[in-house]
Scaffold this motif. Sequence first.
Motif, PDB file in Angstrom:
ATOM      1  N   PRO A  29      45.083  37.563  39.363  1.00 19.87           N
ATOM      2  CA  PRO A  29      45.519  38.345  40.538  1.00 19.87           C
ATOM      3  C   PRO A  29      44.349  39.119  41.138  1.00 19.87           C
ATOM      4  N   ALA A  30      44.053  38.876  42.398  1.00 20.18           N
ATOM      5  CA  ALA A  30      42.904  39.493  43.063  1.00 20.18           C
ATOM      6  C   ALA A  30      42.875  39.034  44.512  1.00 20.18           C
ATOM      7  N   LEU A  31      42.002  39.675  45.294  1.00 16.67           N
ATOM      8  CA  LEU A  31      41.709  39.200  46.646  1.00 16.67           C
ATOM      9  C   LEU A  31      40.473  38.318  46.566  1.00 16.67           C
ATOM     10  N   TYR A  32      40.564  37.112  47.097  1.00 16.67           N
ATOM     11  CA  TYR A  32      39.461  36.150  47.056  1.00 16.67           C
ATOM     12  C   TYR A  32      38.909  35.970  48.472  1.00 16.67           C
ATOM     13  N   LYS A  93      51.355  43.775  53.490  1.00 13.72           N
ATOM     14  CA  LYS A  93      51.844  42.504  52.934  1.00 13.72           C
ATOM     15  C   LYS A  93      50.857  41.953  51.913  1.00 13.72           C
ATOM     16  N   VAL A  94      49.560  42.067  52.219  1.00 16.26           N
ATOM     17  CA  VAL A  94      48.541  41.600  51.287  1.00 16.26           C
ATOM     18  C   VAL A  94      48.584  42.432  50.009  1.00 16.26           C
ATOM     19  N   LEU A  95      48.655  43.742  50.161  1.00 15.94           N
ATOM     20  CA  LEU A  95      48.711  44.625  48.999  1.00 15.94           C
ATOM     21  C   LEU A  95      49.990  44.386  48.191  1.00 15.94           C
ATOM     22  N   GLY A  96      51.068  44.047  48.886  1.00 19.28           N
ATOM     23  CA  GLY A  96      52.323  43.743  48.203  1.00 19.28           C
ATOM     24  C   GLY A  96      52.213  42.508  47.333  1.00 19.28           C
ATOM     25  N   GLU A  97      51.521  41.480  47.804  1.00 20.90           N
ATOM     26  CA  GLU A  97      51.301  40.273  47.006  1.00 20.90           C
ATOM     27  C   GLU A  97      50.493  40.586  45.754  1.00 20.90           C
ATOM     28  N   LEU A  98      49.474  41.419  45.907  1.00 16.99           N
ATOM     29  CA  LEU A  98      48.649  41.795  44.757  1.00 16.99           C
ATOM     30  C   LEU A  98      49.469  42.607  43.751  1.00 16.99           C
ATOM     31  N   ARG A 124      38.048  47.373  51.208  1.00 15.11           N
ATOM     32  CA  ARG A 124      38.043  48.783  50.790  1.00 15.11           C
ATOM     33  C   ARG A 124      39.411  49.207  50.274  1.00 15.11           C
ATOM     34  N   ASP A 125      40.461  48.825  51.019  1.00 13.60           N
ATOM     35  CA  ASP A 125      41.804  49.226  50.625  1.00 13.60           C
ATOM     36  C   ASP A 125      42.229  48.557  49.322  1.00 13.60           C
ATOM     37  N   VAL A 126      41.853  47.293  49.164  1.00 11.00           N
ATOM     38  CA  VAL A 126      42.193  46.566  47.939  1.00 11.00           C
ATOM     39  C   VAL A 126      41.500  47.203  46.728  1.00 11.00           C
ATOM     40  N   VAL A 127      40.225  47.519  46.883  1.00 18.98           N
ATOM     41  CA  VAL A 127      39.479  48.165  45.798  1.00 18.98           C
ATOM     42  C   VAL A 127      40.050  49.552  45.504  1.00 18.98           C
ATOM     43  N   ALA A 128      40.385  50.299  46.567  1.00 16.05           N
ATOM     44  CA  ALA A 128      40.940  51.644  46.384  1.00 16.05           C
ATOM     45  C   ALA A 128      42.282  51.596  45.658  1.00 16.05           C
ATOM     46  N   ALA A 129      43.022  50.497  45.845  1.00 16.34           N
ATOM     47  CA  ALA A 129      44.317  50.349  45.183  1.00 16.34           C
ATOM     48  C   ALA A 129      44.183  49.870  43.747  1.00 16.34           C
ATOM     49  N   GLY A 130      42.941  49.593  43.319  1.00 16.76           N
ATOM     50  CA  GLY A 130      42.701  49.230  41.923  1.00 16.76           C
ATOM     51  C   GLY A 130      42.705  47.748  41.624  1.00 16.76           C
ATOM     52  N   TYR A 131      42.638  46.899  42.672  1.00 17.14           N
ATOM     53  CA  TYR A 131      42.641  45.453  42.452  1.00 17.14           C
ATOM     54  C   TYR A 131      41.223  44.880  42.544  1.00 17.14           C
TER      55      TYR A 131
END
Length: 303
Positions: A29-32, A93-98, A124-131
Motif C-alpha cells: 500500500p503506497a502512492l506510486y 479519494k486517493v487518501l481513502g484508497e491508501l 506532500r499530503d500522502v507523506v503527511a498522512a503517514g503513507y
Amino acid sequence: MTEPGGGQTGSKNRYSLSEHAFTAPNLEPALYIVSTPIGNLGDITVRALETLAAASMIACEDTRITSTLTQKFGLKTPLLPYHEHNADKQRPKVLGELEAGNAVALVSDAGTPLVSDPGYRLVRDVVAAGYKVFPIPGASAPLAGLVASGLPSDTVLFAGFLPQKGGPKTKRLEELAKTPATLIFFESPHRTAATLELMAAVFGGTREAVVARELTKRFETFERGTLQELSNRFADQTVKGEIVILVGPPEEKPEADAEDLDTLLREALSDMPVSAAAKQVSKATGLDRSEVYKRALELKAGG
C-alpha cells in the motif's frame, strides 16, 4: 474485488505485452509515481506495467490520453481524473484508497509526473498522512533532450516553462543568464521563435543551444547551433509538436583586476552614460553589474 495489500483479483491485475498476458504481483500500500512514455509507447517499462496493473486506481491528468496507454497494454485498472483544477476534490479519494490498504498509481499525460506539474502537493499530503511514496522511473523529456544534445551534462538546471508575458519572461531569463549550468526549458511551438530571439538578446547570441522537437516520436529532430543561429533559423518557421530548448552554460571569463576594470570603465565613460558603461563592462568582464556601476560612479565623480 481488492485483495489486502493493494493487489487485485481476476483480470484487473493483468497486463499484456507483445501479445503475451502476465499477472502483476501484489503491491505494498503506497502512492506510486509512475513514468509513462513521452511519445513512443515502446518506452514503457515492465515495472511500470506491473504497477499500473496491480494498483487499485490510476490517478491521471486526462483519462482520454491515459486510456490509450491502458488499452494498448490490456490494463483494466480504474482511472481517476486528477489534475490542477480538481485536485482538492479528488485528493480525499486517493487518501481513502491508501487508508483502505490499497496501492494508487499517479501518472501524467506523458513522461515523469511532478516534472513541471503541481502533483507534488499530493505527495506532500500522502507523506503527511503517514503513507509511503515510491518512484517508478522511466521516460523524461528533459533527460532525453539532454543526453542527445551534446551540451555539458555535469551541472544542469531544469527551468520548465517560462512566463508568457514579455516583462516577467525577460526578468526570468536575466535571473538565469549567469547560471553555470546547462539550462533546460519546455516551450510551446507557437512561442519557440520569439523565445529563441529573446534568449539570444539576454544570454548573448553566441551561447550554444539545441532545440529538441517531438522526442521519441516519428518526426524527432534536433536543431543545433548558437542562439542567434537558431533564432534566425526558426524566425520564419511554422513549428509543431512538443519542444524542449537546451542552452549551454555561459562561457567562463577571467575576472578583470582593479586596474583593468578602471581602464575599461574610463574608455566606456568617455562616450556613454554611467549606467550604459557599467552594463557594457559588466557583460564584458562577467563582474557583478552593481559593483561595476558603483566603481563607475566613483571614477565619474573623480573626474
